[in-house]
Write a protein that holds these residues in place. Structure first.
Motif, mmCIF file in Angstrom:
data_model
loop_
_atom_site.group_PDB
_atom_site.id
_atom_site.type_symbol
_atom_site.label_atom_id
_atom_site.label_comp_id
_atom_site.label_asym_id
_atom_site.label_seq_id
_atom_site.Cartn_x
_atom_site.Cartn_y
_atom_site.Cartn_z
ATOM 1 N N LEU A 111 -15.157 3.090 10.866
ATOM 2 C CA LEU A 111 -15.611 1.943 10.087
ATOM 3 C C LEU A 111 -15.705 0.756 11.030
ATOM 4 N N ASP A 112 -16.941 0.371 11.397
ATOM 5 C CA ASP A 112 -17.118 -0.674 12.390
ATOM 6 C C ASP A 112 -16.878 -2.069 11.819
ATOM 7 N N ASP A 113 -17.512 -2.373 10.695
ATOM 8 C CA ASP A 113 -17.383 -3.694 10.106
ATOM 9 C C ASP A 113 -16.607 -3.588 8.800
ATOM 10 N N VAL A 114 -15.352 -3.970 8.846
ATOM 11 C CA VAL A 114 -14.471 -3.855 7.681
ATOM 12 C C VAL A 114 -14.904 -4.824 6.582
ATOM 13 N N TYR A 115 -15.430 -5.958 6.955
ATOM 14 C CA TYR A 115 -15.771 -6.997 5.976
ATOM 15 C C TYR A 115 -17.013 -6.657 5.155
ATOM 16 N N SER A 116 -17.841 -5.715 5.616
ATOM 17 C CA SER A 116 -19.024 -5.332 4.856
ATOM 18 C C SER A 116 -18.762 -4.155 3.925
ATOM 19 N N TYR A 117 -17.557 -3.579 3.980
ATOM 20 C CA TYR A 117 -17.205 -2.459 3.107
ATOM 21 C C TYR A 117 -16.996 -2.991 1.691
ATOM 22 N N PRO A 118 -17.532 -2.308 0.664
ATOM 23 C CA PRO A 118 -17.409 -2.805 -0.718
ATOM 24 C C PRO A 118 -15.953 -2.952 -1.156
ATOM 25 N N LYS A 119 -15.653 -4.035 -1.853
ATOM 26 C CA LYS A 119 -14.275 -4.342 -2.253
ATOM 27 C C LYS A 119 -13.719 -3.369 -3.287
ATOM 28 N N ASN A 120 -14.564 -2.806 -4.153
ATOM 29 C CA ASN A 120 -14.055 -1.924 -5.197
ATOM 30 C C ASN A 120 -13.929 -0.476 -4.742
ATOM 31 N N HIS A 121 -14.357 -0.133 -3.534
ATOM 32 C CA HIS A 121 -14.209 1.215 -2.998
ATOM 33 C C HIS A 121 -12.856 1.338 -2.312
ATOM 34 N N PHE B 139 0.844 -1.190 0.000
ATOM 35 C CA PHE B 139 0.000 0.000 0.000
ATOM 36 C C PHE B 139 0.882 1.244 0.000
ATOM 37 N N PRO B 140 0.517 2.266 -0.765
ATOM 38 C CA PRO B 140 1.335 3.491 -0.773
ATOM 39 C C PRO B 140 1.091 4.328 0.477
ATOM 40 N N ILE B 141 2.162 4.860 1.038
ATOM 41 C CA ILE B 141 2.064 5.832 2.118
ATOM 42 C C ILE B 141 2.815 7.072 1.659
ATOM 43 N N PHE B 142 2.095 8.173 1.556
ATOM 44 C CA PHE B 142 2.679 9.421 1.097
ATOM 45 C C PHE B 142 3.234 10.169 2.304
ATOM 46 N N VAL B 143 4.530 10.470 2.256
ATOM 47 C CA VAL B 143 5.218 11.114 3.365
ATOM 48 C C VAL B 143 5.733 12.470 2.895
ATOM 49 N N TYR C 148 -14.397 6.618 -2.542
ATOM 50 C CA TYR C 148 -13.578 6.372 -1.362
ATOM 51 C C TYR C 148 -14.135 7.150 -0.181
ATOM 52 N N ILE C 149 -13.669 6.766 1.012
ATOM 53 C CA ILE C 149 -13.946 7.536 2.212
ATOM 54 C C ILE C 149 -12.603 7.846 2.864
ATOM 55 N N SER C 150 -12.578 8.913 3.626
ATOM 56 C CA SER C 150 -11.340 9.367 4.244
ATOM 57 C C SER C 150 -11.513 9.399 5.758
ATOM 58 N N PHE C 151 -10.497 8.915 6.469
ATOM 59 C CA PHE C 151 -10.509 8.889 7.935
ATOM 60 C C PHE C 151 -9.208 9.453 8.470
ATOM 61 N N LEU D 71 -4.518 -2.088 10.760
ATOM 62 C CA LEU D 71 -4.012 -3.380 10.275
ATOM 63 C C LEU D 71 -5.141 -4.258 9.754
ATOM 64 N N GLN D 72 -6.282 -4.226 10.414
ATOM 65 C CA GLN D 72 -7.439 -4.994 9.954
ATOM 66 C C GLN D 72 -7.901 -4.491 8.587
ATOM 67 N N ILE D 73 -7.889 -3.188 8.383
ATOM 68 C CA ILE D 73 -8.264 -2.616 7.089
ATOM 69 C C ILE D 73 -7.254 -3.021 6.018
ATOM 70 N N LEU D 74 -5.967 -2.943 6.346
ATOM 71 C CA LEU D 74 -4.926 -3.276 5.367
ATOM 72 C C LEU D 74 -4.977 -4.750 4.964
ATOM 73 N N TYR D 75 -5.339 -5.613 5.888
ATOM 74 C CA TYR D 75 -5.399 -7.044 5.568
ATOM 75 C C TYR D 75 -6.631 -7.420 4.749
ATOM 76 N N THR D 76 -7.697 -6.606 4.795
ATOM 77 C CA THR D 76 -8.931 -7.015 4.130
ATOM 78 C C THR D 76 -9.278 -6.203 2.881
ATOM 79 N N ILE D 77 -8.904 -4.927 2.824
ATOM 80 C CA ILE D 77 -9.292 -4.071 1.709
ATOM 81 C C ILE D 77 -8.084 -3.818 0.818
ATOM 82 N N GLU D 78 -8.289 -3.854 -0.493
ATOM 83 C CA GLU D 78 -7.176 -3.754 -1.436
ATOM 84 C C GLU D 78 -6.788 -2.322 -1.774
ATOM 85 N N ASN D 79 -7.723 -1.391 -1.754
ATOM 86 C CA ASN D 79 -7.468 -0.027 -2.206
ATOM 87 C C ASN D 79 -7.373 0.917 -1.014
ATOM 88 N N VAL D 80 -6.193 0.946 -0.401
ATOM 89 C CA VAL D 80 -5.968 1.784 0.769
ATOM 90 C C VAL D 80 -4.758 2.661 0.507
#
Length: 119
Positions: free
Chosen positions: A43-53, A9-13, A33-36, A70-79
């Motif tokens: 985001l309470d349930d990471v597994y219910s978030y759409p995969k293409n978002h 995943f890219p991290i812009f520094v 996308y959403i921004s946090f 870490l839970q988001i990074l392991y489950t969602i591809e576009n972070v």
């Protein structure tokens, strides 16, 4: 699990005003996308978030919710993550990311010069 650098995943520094958020939005493209903030992920349930978002996580250097990220990074591809410096990002998060350093030009100053050229 993520094995090679091409799948990380890219991290812009960069400093304040370097355009980290703008680059993150450009990286998302036309994808919704959403921004946090890293310390306030709602985001309470990471597994219910759409995969293409996508998700943009900003300010990972300031009190990040490490388990949730870490839970988001392991489950969602576009972070995409942003941070002011690399040393304050937790090591498990940094191991999953590729650093993309931005320039030291303060883009806020360019906007001020457009509004007030003699300042």
């Amino acid at each position: 699990m993520i094995k090679n650098k091409t799948n990380r995943f890219p991290i812009f520094v960069g400093g304040i005003g370097a355009g980290k958020t703008v680059k993150a939005k450009e990286h998302m493209g036309n994808r919704p996308y959403i921004s946090f903030q890293a310390n306030d992920i709602q985001l309470d349930d990471v597994y219910s978030y759409p995969k293409n978002h996508g998700i943009i996580i900003e300010d990972v250097h300031y009190k990040p919710n490490k388990e949730k990220i870490l839970q988001i990074l392991y489950t969602i591809e576009n972070v995409v993550l942003t941070s002011i410096n690399e040393k304050d990002v937790p090591k498990p998060i940094m191991n999953l990311c590729v650093r993309k350093r931005l320039g030291k030009i303060d883009k806020r100053q360019l906007n001020i010069k457009k509004l007030a050229p003699n300042s």
